[in-house]
Design a protein around this motif. Structure first.
Motif: not given
Length: 436
Positions: A140-144, A152-156, A281-289, A354-363
């Motif tokens: 998930v890429m979203y507008r913070t 709202l607060t986007m969960p990880e 821009v913020g990032f989160a894992l793809a959703p689940d059920n 590269y670890q400083k890149v904001p989306f590296a860990k989530m990717t």
């Protein structure tokens, strides 16, 4: 002009003509994604290392690329010397002898550095049949700023219910801001990549253990209706024509509150030269059920060499250069670490810069969480997360994708689309001999 000088000048001219005359030209077919376009702008480095090789590019939209390279590789037509192909094609084509093995790349290439999750999908009987240019999952890429404005607060690790709540809260149709952007363009690698991955998290599957299609199941009905509800209420107009590139443009221009798509897009939505919302821009894992599967996929765009080429050595030189650690360092030096091709090498994710890149860990987390060997909640006879790894899927996936895209366009109901999908898939699986 004295005789000696004329002789020298003539020798230089002859040498230049000879170099041009003996340069070997290879044709590279590639997809029109940003990372591939960027590579074409860095070719001076390749030519400096390989002055005896010229590269001609054929750059195509994703669906067209797949049609062209499939036709060429199956007939050994020799139109292309290097092909950009996906994780779906590589093992099928490698097993059929349609691709050249890359096991003899030099030790300096460091095949063992490739992430096992990516390398395993490109290997048949211990032979590597393509080299990954970039690897990806989805997230998930979203507008913070819009999320904060909505209170709202986007969960990880969000649920689909939260995504729907957030999409409703962020939608402002008068201001042309839509809460959610998702793929709607028909194609097995377009809307069906997204919907198949999404369906896994809803407990759906393409086939049961006897290869009987499952589009008549409650799980698929729930998946498709949830998707259509999201898009019809909170998505942009004309969504049935939107694929990766169209949604990227919408997000970059501030039209999307959330976009669930390839992790590789992160560098483009956070690049201030391309994106008007780069700083929010913020990032989160793809959703689940809550069923144990997230709606994320596993993919790599790879460079493979078709068995029909007459220029194997030159093709291998290009593949080695384009997918090497040195190419990654080249992009970093020119464009910054955030813009290097992601998701392929372990060494990249151990790099402190590269670890400083904001989306590296989530990717990386998204890539590692995908499980192609066990893609669904229930047991199934196939592997592949957003595709089914059988040769028939390319045609099947696109045909089903056309039904679901038509439903999104309002041309038929979800019920009709699922019924059509069930019937056409049954027909093709009977024809192929999977079921009677």
């Amino acid at each position: 002009m004295n005789t000696t000088f004329r002789t020298l000048m003539g020798a230089c001219a002859l040498a230049a003509l000879s170099a041009g005359a003996f340069a070997e030209t290879i044709t590279v077919a590639t997809v029109n994604n940003g990372d591939m376009i960027r590579m074409q702008g860095l070719m001076d480095d390749f030519y400096a290392k390989h002055p005896d090789i010229e590269v001609e590019w054929v750059t195509l939209e994703e669906n067209v690329l797949r049609q062209r390279v499939t036709q060429d590789v199956a007939t050994k037509g020799g139109q292309f010397d290097v092909m950009t192909i996906g994780t779906y094609e590589v093992p099928i084509w490698g097993e059929r002898g349609w691709l050249v093995s890359l096991n003899d790349l030099p030790d300096s290439y460091d095949i063992d550095d490739i992430l096992p999750a990516i390398r395993d999908g490109l290997t048949v009987d211990d032979e590597l049949y393509a080299a990954p240019f970039y690897g990806e999952s989805s997230m998930v890429m979203y507008r913070t700023d819009l999320m904060e404005k909505a209170g709202l607060t986007m969960p990880e690790a969000p649920t689909w219910d939260f995504i729907k709540e957030a999409a409703a809260a962020m939608t402002d149709k008068e201001g042309e801001v839509y809460g959610i952007c998702l793929r709607g363009k028909a194609g097995w690698g377009e809307n069906m990549a997204f919907l198949t991955a999404m369906s896994n998290s809803f407990g759906a599957k393409w086939f049961d253990m006897d290869w009987k299609p499952q589009f008549d199941s409650e799980e698929w009905k729930t998946t498709l209706n949830f998707y259509l509800d999201l898009m019809n209420n909170y998505g942009p107009p004309g969504a049935s024509g939107n694929g990766f590139n169209e949604n990227l443009s919408l997000f970059q221009t501030g039209k999307c509150g959330m976009w669930i798509d390839a992790t590789v897009a992160a560098s483009f939505v956070t690049n201030p030269n391309d994106s008007s919302v780069a700083d929010s821009v913020g990032f989160a894992l793809a959703p689940d059920n809550g069923l144990g599967k997230r709606g994320n996929w596993l993919w790599a765009w790879n460079l493979g060499i078709p068995a029909g080429t007459q220029k194997v050595d030159a093709a291998k030189a290009f593949v080695e250069w384009a997918t090497s650690k040195e190419y990654t360092a080249l992009v970093a030096s020119k464009e910054g670490w955030a813009n290097v091709p992601p998701g392929t090498r372990q060494s990249l994710y151990m790099n402190e810069e590269y670890q400083k890149v904001p989306f590296a860990k989530m990717t990386l987390e998204s890539i590692l969480s995908a499980d192609p060997q066990h893609p669904t909640v229930d047991e199934v006879p196939y592997v592949g997360v957003q595709f089914v790894a059988i040769p028939e899927f390319q045609g099947l996936g696109t045909a089903v994708g056309q039904q679901f895209s038509a439903a999104l366009a309002g041309q038929m109901s979800a019920e009709q689309a699922l019924d059509n999908a069930q019937k056409l898939t049954e027909r093709e699986m009977m024809k192929a001999g999977y079921i009677k």
